[in-house]
Scaffold this motif. Sequence first.
Motif, PDB file in Angstrom:
ATOM      1  N   GLU A  15       0.825  -1.204   0.000  1.00 16.08           N
ATOM      2  CA  GLU A  15       0.000   0.000   0.000  1.00 16.08           C
ATOM      3  C   GLU A  15       0.864   1.262   0.000  1.00 16.08           C
ATOM      4  O   GLU A  15       0.569   2.238  -0.678  1.00 16.08           O
ATOM      5  CB  GLU A  15      -0.941   0.014   1.215  1.00 16.08           C
ATOM      6  N   GLU A  16       1.950   1.260   0.763  1.00 17.26           N
ATOM      7  CA  GLU A  16       2.859   2.410   0.801  1.00 17.26           C
ATOM      8  C   GLU A  16       3.536   2.629  -0.549  1.00 17.26           C
ATOM      9  O   GLU A  16       3.668   3.758  -1.020  1.00 17.26           O
ATOM     10  CB  GLU A  16       3.901   2.220   1.898  1.00 17.26           C
ATOM     11  N   ALA A  18       2.311   1.700  -3.435  1.00 18.12           N
ATOM     12  CA  ALA A  18       1.279   2.155  -4.367  1.00 18.12           C
ATOM     13  C   ALA A  18       1.010   3.646  -4.181  1.00 18.12           C
ATOM     14  O   ALA A  18       0.863   4.388  -5.164  1.00 18.12           O
ATOM     15  CB  ALA A  18       0.000   1.350  -4.162  1.00 18.12           C
ATOM     16  N   ALA A  19       0.959   4.111  -2.927  1.00 17.18           N
ATOM     17  CA  ALA A  19       0.720   5.523  -2.663  1.00 17.18           C
ATOM     18  C   ALA A  19       1.878   6.370  -3.185  1.00 17.18           C
ATOM     19  O   ALA A  19       1.676   7.415  -3.810  1.00 17.18           O
ATOM     20  CB  ALA A  19       0.527   5.752  -1.166  1.00 17.18           C
ATOM     21  N   LEU A  20       3.093   5.921  -2.957  1.00 18.39           N
ATOM     22  CA  LEU A  20       4.269   6.656  -3.437  1.00 18.39           C
ATOM     23  C   LEU A  20       4.304   6.698  -4.960  1.00 18.39           C
ATOM     24  O   LEU A  20       4.597   7.734  -5.567  1.00 18.39           O
ATOM     25  CB  LEU A  20       5.542   6.021  -2.897  1.00 18.39           C
ATOM     26  N   THR A  21       3.985   5.605  -5.599  1.00 25.34           N
ATOM     27  CA  THR A  21       3.959   5.551  -7.059  1.00 25.34           C
ATOM     28  C   THR A  21       2.907   6.502  -7.628  1.00 25.34           C
ATOM     29  O   THR A  21       3.143   7.195  -8.620  1.00 25.34           O
ATOM     30  CB  THR A  21       3.680   4.115  -7.534  1.00 25.34           C
ATOM     31  N   ALA A  22       1.750   6.575  -6.987  1.00 27.41           N
ATOM     32  CA  ALA A  22       0.692   7.481  -7.449  1.00 27.41           C
ATOM     33  C   ALA A  22       1.127   8.936  -7.328  1.00 27.41           C
ATOM     34  O   ALA A  22       0.885   9.750  -8.231  1.00 27.41           O
ATOM     35  CB  ALA A  22      -0.585   7.243  -6.654  1.00 27.41           C
ATOM     36  N   VAL A  23       1.801   9.281  -6.246  1.00 32.89           N
ATOM     37  CA  VAL A  23       2.259  10.660  -6.057  1.00 32.89           C
ATOM     38  C   VAL A  23       3.322  11.018  -7.076  1.00 32.89           C
ATOM     39  O   VAL A  23       3.282  12.085  -7.702  1.00 32.89           O
ATOM     40  CB  VAL A  23       2.782  10.857  -4.615  1.00 32.89           C
TER      41      VAL A  23
END
Length: 67
Positions: A15-16, A18-23
């Motif tokens: 999840e971390e 995925a969040a970093l990749t989205a940002v």
Amino acid sequence: MRPLLRVVRGEPSAEELAALTAVVAALSQRRERTRPTPLGGWASRTDAVRRPLHHGPGGWHASGRFA
């Protein structure tokens, strides 16, 4: 192909990552910068405070805007 991100230290969860990749993906998109709309001289609020009127030659000119 080179990886987009590389974990250097620690063990982030899925999840971390995925969040970093989205940002990172959102920041990498090119966006046109918006500049604030410049205000003209008529929109200036500094002219709302009137300066003292001058008597004598040229006094009419000093009483107007942008004197």
